[in-house]
Design an enzyme around this catalytic site. Structure first.
Site, PDB file in Angstrom:
ATOM      1  N   LYS A 280       0.838  -1.203   0.000  1.00  0.00           N
ATOM      2  CA  LYS A 280       0.000   0.000   0.000  1.00  0.00           C
ATOM      3  C   LYS A 280       0.871   1.251   0.000  1.00  0.00           C
ATOM      4  O   LYS A 280       2.005   1.208   0.477  1.00  0.00           O
ATOM      5  CB  LYS A 280      -0.863   0.027   1.281  1.00  0.00           C
ATOM      6  CG  LYS A 280      -1.996  -0.977   1.324  1.00  0.00           C
ATOM      7  CD  LYS A 280      -2.768  -0.858   2.637  1.00  0.00           C
ATOM      8  CE  LYS A 280      -3.903  -1.864   2.712  1.00  0.00           C
ATOM      9  NZ  LYS A 280      -4.965  -1.649   1.706  1.00  0.00           N
ATOM     10  N   ARG A 354     -10.349 -11.581   2.081  1.00  0.00           N
ATOM     11  CA  ARG A 354     -11.227 -12.635   1.533  1.00  0.00           C
ATOM     12  C   ARG A 354     -10.549 -14.002   1.588  1.00  0.00           C
ATOM     13  O   ARG A 354     -11.213 -15.026   1.674  1.00  0.00           O
ATOM     14  CB  ARG A 354     -11.655 -12.255   0.103  1.00  0.00           C
ATOM     15  CG  ARG A 354     -10.540 -12.184  -0.889  1.00  0.00           C
ATOM     16  CD  ARG A 354     -10.904 -11.381  -2.133  1.00  0.00           C
ATOM     17  NE  ARG A 354     -10.922  -9.939  -1.869  1.00  0.00           N
ATOM     18  CZ  ARG A 354     -11.247  -9.015  -2.763  1.00  0.00           C
ATOM     19  NH1 ARG A 354     -11.604  -9.368  -3.995  1.00  0.00           N
ATOM     20  NH2 ARG A 354     -11.234  -7.740  -2.457  1.00  0.00           N
TER      21      ARG A 354
HETATM   22  N1  BES Z   1      -8.081  -3.774   4.517  1.00  0.00           N
HETATM   23  C1  BES Z   1      -8.276  -3.345   3.192  1.00  0.00           C
HETATM   24  C2  BES Z   1      -9.583  -2.581   2.977  1.00  0.00           C
HETATM   25  C3  BES Z   1      -9.716  -1.270   3.709  1.00  0.00           C
HETATM   26  C4  BES Z   1      -9.504  -0.076   3.062  1.00  0.00           C
HETATM   27  C5  BES Z   1     -10.158  -1.229   5.015  1.00  0.00           C
HETATM   28  C6  BES Z   1      -9.673   1.119   3.729  1.00  0.00           C
HETATM   29  C7  BES Z   1     -10.329  -0.032   5.684  1.00  0.00           C
HETATM   30  C8  BES Z   1     -10.093   1.142   5.040  1.00  0.00           C
HETATM   31  C9  BES Z   1      -8.298  -4.557   2.260  1.00  0.00           C
HETATM   32  O1  BES Z   1      -7.516  -5.622   2.649  1.00  0.00           O
HETATM   33  C10 BES Z   1      -7.775  -4.102   0.940  1.00  0.00           C
HETATM   34  O2  BES Z   1      -6.643  -3.747   0.872  1.00  0.00           O
HETATM   35  N2  BES Z   1      -8.634  -4.135  -0.082  1.00  0.00           N
HETATM   36  C11 BES Z   1      -8.254  -3.726  -1.375  1.00  0.00           C
HETATM   37  C12 BES Z   1      -8.769  -4.744  -2.345  1.00  0.00           C
HETATM   38  C13 BES Z   1      -8.228  -4.580  -3.728  1.00  0.00           C
HETATM   39  C14 BES Z   1      -6.746  -4.877  -3.760  1.00  0.00           C
HETATM   40  C15 BES Z   1      -8.970  -5.511  -4.647  1.00  0.00           C
HETATM   41  C16 BES Z   1      -8.881  -2.360  -1.625  1.00  0.00           C
HETATM   42  O3  BES Z   1      -9.976  -2.103  -1.143  1.00  0.00           O
HETATM   43  O4  BES Z   1      -8.227  -1.548  -2.276  1.00  0.00           O
HETATM   44 MN    MN Z   2      -5.529  -5.456   2.011  1.00  0.00          MN
END
Ligand code: BES
Ligand code: MN
Ligand code: ZN
Length: 502
Positions: A280, A354
């Protein structure tokens, strides 16, 4: 945590001989009249208080309040007159808010306060007083475990004794016994979400969950080896880049007959989500300490159900892992076999929640054959784009369960909004090399995530709550100032209480 609030209930009589000390809170509605008991408590100062309401152009609306300092002929240091709006419209959730509003009005450092739970021309039920106490307790929460000094001029925190003066104190106390269990469950969930990841790693999360044994919850902790034996390769793949071991914790509250099929709650417990190799961006990454908000809710909920001795058999299962980039971390393109046997191609290591849930849902279904499964997960940023922070996303394969959750959401103020599922979305997660891939692209990101989860629940009635917008970084409300909100504990406690007990 901040100094504790002790909640008490006492019988309110019109004689009002035991004059309250400290801060006195009375309620009024849009008529600006007082109930008999409040009138008795205010009597010698009634004209001054009426003048204060007038001087402040107070209209008695819910949320409004007037402070009268050191009113003549009363022993109290201040009287707070709090508005309730139209008394006939008051719902349970309004009393909850009112409790929060009152707690916020008490000056920092207040040691003693009494609330006269009385309105003109009506008796307020004891349960409403308990609801106010819950609101006050939740509003008073603050996570300051790691603060070693106060700002200049800041009042020294003091323990607060908050007494609700009610007509039927026995009923209020009974209602509070259950509400207090829920309050403590919410506080537990908030603490877990607020805790930094260097303190709350998967093994520590499991230890905290083991604390639930104190209220009669059976707790089993599965470590890396157990999980490998079970074939939870999807979950373990997420944790393999971390020096911390992964844990799955099974919490069981048996409050009904052994024959009664359990209800099951499953939580995503990513104690920190760097994104892994699909790392990230740096800005805001610190928020990913809260990527275990789903697991925190499940833990708080099991605490609440046990502490209030709910007449239900409930299972809570949390998947705790840390998602780190490392030489041992999984890569995009890797293919893992989940416990279900279905294979998953990893496209993005940041779509890790997931993968964790796939194995935990399958395990829950196989082992417990539950009446339903509800999972909670801070699963997608896309749910924030869709719903903001006011509603959690609700996905379900069962309309009855979805309706019950929506109703419990409205009653508690923890609102959900139903989102679609459907076979049309399946092609977005078809993989060239495996049974499915773990991302479906930018469009409908929360839906493809839920569609992925659905492949691991078979025919079990199931609902998924995407709480990425509601579990953390919460907008402040009348009953919450905390970053970690403890979202979902009250909602799911209500779901159980209204539809699955007895
Ligand atoms: N933990 C994150 C989602 C999240 C984002 C929670 C902001 C709380 C605040 C999750 O694991 C994630 O990174 N999701 C990705 C999925 C994508 C790579 C398909 C996302 O939402 O960008
Ligand atoms: Mn994630
Ligand atoms: Zn995540």
């Amino acid at each position: 945590m901040s100094e504790p609030v002790t909640i008490q209930f006492a019988k309110l009589s019109a004689k009002a001989d035991a004059a309250p000390k400290g801060v006195l809170v009375v309620l009024t509605d849009e008529t600006l009249a007082f109930g008999k008991l409040a009138q008795a408590a205010l009597k010698p100062s009634a004209p001054a208080i009426a003048r204060a309401l007038d001087a402040d152009r107070f209209k008695g609306r819910l949320g409004g309040a007037v402070d009268v300092l050191a009113p003549e002929k009363l022993a109290v240091s201040r009287v707070i007159v709090a508005g309730v709006g139209k008394a006939e419209d008051l719902k349970e959730s309004d009393y909850l808010r009112l409790g929060g509003i009152i707690a916020a009005r008490l000056p920092a450092g207040t040691r003693e306060a009494s609330v006269v739970v009385d309105l003109p021309g009506r008796t307020v039920p004891g349960s409403a007083a308990a609801e106010m106490a819950l609101g006050a307790k939740l509003r008073s929460y603050s996570f300051d475990r790691y603060k070693t000094r106060r700002k200049e001029g800041e009042a020294e925190p003091a323990p607060l004794s908050l007494t609700f003066l009610v007509g039927d104190e026995a009923m209020a106390r009974r209602a509070w016994t259950a509400r207090e269990a829920v309050a403590d469950g919410v506080v537990l969930a908030r603490d877990l979400v607020n805790e930094p990841s260097n303190v709350l790693d998967p093994p520590e999360f499991a230890r905290r969950a083991e604390g639930l044994r104190a209220v009669g919850v059976e707790v089993e902790v599965l470590g890396d080896e157990d999980l490998a034996k079970l074939g939870m390769r999807a979950l373990l793949g997420v944790g393999q880049g971390s020096i911390k071991e992964s844990r799955v914790v099974v919490m069981r509250w048996n409050g009904a007959s052994a024959k009664s099929q359990p209800v099951a709650f499953i939580g995503k417990g990513v104690t920190f989500d760097t994104g892994g190799i699909s790392i990230k961006p740096a800005a805001g990454m610190e928020d990913m300490k809260g990527d275990m908000g789903g697991a925190a809710c499940v833990t708080g909920l099991l605490y609440a159900l046990a502490a209030r001795k709910a007449k239900v058999n409930a299972v809570g299962i949390i998947g705790c892992v840390e998602n780190m980039p490392d030489g041992a971390a999984q890569r995009p393109g890797d293919i893992v076999a989940s416990m279900s046997g279905q294979t998953i191609e990893i496209i993005n290591t940041d779509a890790e929640g997931r993968l964790v849930l796939a194995d935990v849902l399958w395990y829950a279904k196989e082992r417990f054959k539950p009446r339903f499964m509800v999972d909670l997960a801070t699963l997608t940023g896309a749910i924030l784009v869709a719903l903001g922070q006011e509603h959690a996303g609700l996905f379900a394969n069962d309309d009855k369960l979805a309706g019950e959750i929506a109703a419990a959401g409205l009653a508690t103020g923890e609102k959900v909004w139903r989102m679609p599922l459907g076979p049309e979305y399946d092609k977005l997660i078809d993989s060239r090399f495996a049974d499915m891939k773990n991302t479906g692209g930018r469009n409908g990101g929360s839906i493809t995530a839920a569609q992925f989860l659905q492949r691991f629940v078979d025919k079990t009635p199931w609902a998924h709550l995407d709480v990425a917008g509601t579990a953390m970084s919460s907008p402040t409300s009348d009953i919450n100032r905390s970053w970690g909100s403890g979202w979902g504990v009250r909602l799911l406690d209500k779901l159980v209480a209204d539809y699955y007990e007895g």
